[in-house]
Write a protein that holds these residues in place. Structure first.
Motif, PDB file in Angstrom:
ATOM      1  N   ALA A 108       4.590 -11.249  -8.500  1.00  0.00           N
ATOM      2  CA  ALA A 108       5.380 -10.071  -8.122  1.00  0.00           C
ATOM      3  C   ALA A 108       4.703  -9.319  -6.982  1.00  0.00           C
ATOM      4  O   ALA A 108       4.261  -8.174  -7.131  1.00  0.00           O
ATOM      5  CB  ALA A 108       5.561  -9.168  -9.335  1.00  0.00           C
ATOM      6  N   THR A 111       5.325  -5.600  -5.829  1.00  0.00           N
ATOM      7  CA  THR A 111       4.646  -4.484  -6.492  1.00  0.00           C
ATOM      8  C   THR A 111       3.492  -3.970  -5.636  1.00  0.00           C
ATOM      9  O   THR A 111       3.303  -2.763  -5.462  1.00  0.00           O
ATOM     10  CB  THR A 111       4.104  -4.936  -7.871  1.00  0.00           C
ATOM     11  OG1 THR A 111       5.180  -5.424  -8.657  1.00  0.00           O
ATOM     12  CG2 THR A 111       3.414  -3.791  -8.593  1.00  0.00           C
ATOM     13  N   ARG A 115       3.049  -0.268  -3.087  1.00  0.00           N
ATOM     14  CA  ARG A 115       1.897   0.643  -3.123  1.00  0.00           C
ATOM     15  C   ARG A 115       1.223   0.724  -1.763  1.00  0.00           C
ATOM     16  O   ARG A 115       0.753   1.788  -1.350  1.00  0.00           O
ATOM     17  CB  ARG A 115       0.896   0.186  -4.193  1.00  0.00           C
ATOM     18  CG  ARG A 115      -0.232   1.186  -4.415  1.00  0.00           C
ATOM     19  CD  ARG A 115       0.315   2.487  -4.971  1.00  0.00           C
ATOM     20  NE  ARG A 115      -0.732   3.484  -5.184  1.00  0.00           N
ATOM     21  CZ  ARG A 115      -1.136   4.359  -4.252  1.00  0.00           C
ATOM     22  NH1 ARG A 115      -0.587   4.348  -3.054  1.00  0.00           N
ATOM     23  NH2 ARG A 115      -2.074   5.229  -4.536  1.00  0.00           N
ATOM     24  N   GLU A 198      -7.146   1.256  -9.979  1.00  0.00           N
ATOM     25  CA  GLU A 198      -5.718   1.118  -9.696  1.00  0.00           C
ATOM     26  C   GLU A 198      -5.459  -0.122  -8.852  1.00  0.00           C
ATOM     27  O   GLU A 198      -4.481  -0.853  -9.089  1.00  0.00           O
ATOM     28  CB  GLU A 198      -5.199   2.362  -8.962  1.00  0.00           C
ATOM     29  CG  GLU A 198      -3.715   2.283  -8.655  1.00  0.00           C
ATOM     30  CD  GLU A 198      -3.188   3.472  -7.864  1.00  0.00           C
ATOM     31  OE1 GLU A 198      -2.006   3.422  -7.451  1.00  0.00           O
ATOM     32  OE2 GLU A 198      -3.951   4.437  -7.651  1.00  0.00           O
ATOM     33  N   ALA A 201      -5.613  -3.160 -11.013  1.00  0.00           N
ATOM     34  CA  ALA A 201      -4.454  -3.219 -11.904  1.00  0.00           C
ATOM     35  C   ALA A 201      -3.204  -3.667 -11.148  1.00  0.00           C
ATOM     36  O   ALA A 201      -2.421  -4.487 -11.642  1.00  0.00           O
ATOM     37  CB  ALA A 201      -4.224  -1.856 -12.553  1.00  0.00           C
ATOM     38  N   ILE A 202      -3.012  -3.140  -9.940  1.00  0.00           N
ATOM     39  CA  ILE A 202      -1.851  -3.534  -9.133  1.00  0.00           C
ATOM     40  C   ILE A 202      -1.940  -5.006  -8.756  1.00  0.00           C
ATOM     41  O   ILE A 202      -0.952  -5.732  -8.784  1.00  0.00           O
ATOM     42  CB  ILE A 202      -1.748  -2.644  -7.878  1.00  0.00           C
ATOM     43  CG1 ILE A 202      -1.427  -1.204  -8.265  1.00  0.00           C
ATOM     44  CG2 ILE A 202      -0.690  -3.187  -6.919  1.00  0.00           C
ATOM     45  CD1 ILE A 202      -1.516  -0.241  -7.104  1.00  0.00           C
ATOM     46  N   ARG A 204      -3.468  -7.394 -10.377  1.00  0.00           N
ATOM     47  CA  ARG A 204      -3.161  -8.214 -11.566  1.00  0.00           C
ATOM     48  C   ARG A 204      -1.666  -8.218 -11.842  1.00  0.00           C
ATOM     49  O   ARG A 204      -1.090  -9.253 -12.170  1.00  0.00           O
ATOM     50  CB  ARG A 204      -3.933  -7.676 -12.779  1.00  0.00           C
ATOM     51  CG  ARG A 204      -5.431  -8.019 -12.759  1.00  0.00           C
ATOM     52  CD  ARG A 204      -6.060  -7.729 -14.109  1.00  0.00           C
ATOM     53  NE  ARG A 204      -6.111  -6.307 -14.407  1.00  0.00           N
ATOM     54  CZ  ARG A 204      -7.120  -5.512 -14.111  1.00  0.00           C
ATOM     55  NH1 ARG A 204      -8.200  -5.993 -13.508  1.00  0.00           N
ATOM     56  NH2 ARG A 204      -7.096  -4.223 -14.425  1.00  0.00           N
ATOM     57  N   ALA A 205      -1.016  -7.040 -11.689  1.00  0.00           N
ATOM     58  CA  ALA A 205       0.425  -6.981 -11.930  1.00  0.00           C
ATOM     59  C   ALA A 205       1.196  -7.829 -10.933  1.00  0.00           C
ATOM     60  O   ALA A 205       2.263  -8.371 -11.254  1.00  0.00           O
ATOM     61  CB  ALA A 205       0.893  -5.526 -11.840  1.00  0.00           C
ATOM     62  N   ALA A 206       0.658  -7.966  -9.714  1.00  0.00           N
ATOM     63  CA  ALA A 206       1.307  -8.771  -8.683  1.00  0.00           C
ATOM     64  C   ALA A 206       0.963 -10.252  -8.822  1.00  0.00           C
ATOM     65  O   ALA A 206       1.479 -11.079  -8.068  1.00  0.00           O
ATOM     66  CB  ALA A 206       0.885  -8.285  -7.303  1.00  0.00           C
ATOM     67  N   GLY A 207       0.097 -10.584  -9.779  1.00  0.00           N
ATOM     68  CA  GLY A 207      -0.283 -11.981  -9.963  1.00  0.00           C
ATOM     69  C   GLY A 207      -1.203 -12.507  -8.881  1.00  0.00           C
ATOM     70  O   GLY A 207      -1.272 -13.728  -8.637  1.00  0.00           O
TER      71      GLY A 207
END
Length: 211
Positions: A108, A111, A115, A198, A201-202, A204-207
């Motif tokens: 993703a 994401t 940011r 942050e 975390a971003i 990781r959320a974006a893969g």
């Protein structure tokens, strides 16, 4: 440009390019990598196309353009190479600046892009304040045309330095920084970097694969 054998980089290549449980390709001979380079989209001196051309001339086989806080130049690939979308995140770790590389693995990514857009807006506002401080010191920079020209790329103090050279207010980048733009000087404004927690975390959320 970076040059490495498979043994020294296979862990990173696998982390970036793995598809399920299999790497996207197996190599049995030395490879040429460029996984950290900048262009004029941030603080580099060559355009993305020029950077890609230089990589192609040197036979780079895996390429990632990692400009600061922007992916604006990553659409330009290297002929004959695996090109990976990537970015270098400017992060804050308790007052220290930490740079984190993030490589797209097909997750993703939007994401992360969302940011980064906010980070670039903060950078542009920072330059507006710095330009106002320069004007108080007798150096007038028309900042809005400069920002309009920048579009999606990251802006920073080098942009102000080049503008100063263009109007004769400085003789070189070194001169502009030595007299006006140095760290914690009268013109400097703290850069609002992503907090390191942050940023991770971003990512990781974006893969993303991160280094």
């Amino acid at each position: 440009l970076a040059f490495a054998s498979l043994r020294s980089r296979d862990h990173l290549l696998a982390a970036i390019a793995r598809r399920g449980s299999r790497p996207w390709l197996w190599y049995t001979r030395p490879m040429r990598f460029e996984l950290h380079c900048h262009s004029t989209c941030s603080d580099g001196t060559e355009t993305p196309a020029q950077v890609a051309a230089r990589a192609a001339e040197r036979g780079v086989q895996v390429f990632a353009l990692t400009d600061h806080d922007t992916c604006a130049g990553t659409g330009i690939g290297v002929a004959g190479a695996r090109s990976i979308r990537a970015v270098e995140l400017s992060c804050d770790d308790g007052g220290r600046t930490i740079h984190v590389l993030a490589f797209d693995r097909g997750g993703a990514w939007a994401t992360l892009e969302d940011r980064l857009a906010a980070v670039r807006t903060a950078r542009r506002n920072r330059l507006r304040v710095m330009a106002a401080k320069l004007e108080q010191r007798g150096v007038r920079i028309d900042i809005e045309p400069l920002l309009a020209e920048a579009e999606r790329r990251s802006v920073g103090r080098p942009d102000l330095a080049r503008a100063m050279i263009a109007i004769g207010a400085a003789t070189s980048l070194k001169d502009a920084f030595a007299r006006h733009l140095y760290d914690n000087g009268p013109v400097d404004v703290p850069n609002r970097s992503l907090p390191i927690d942050e940023a991770l975390a971003i990512g990781r959320a974006a893969g993303a694969a991160m280094a």
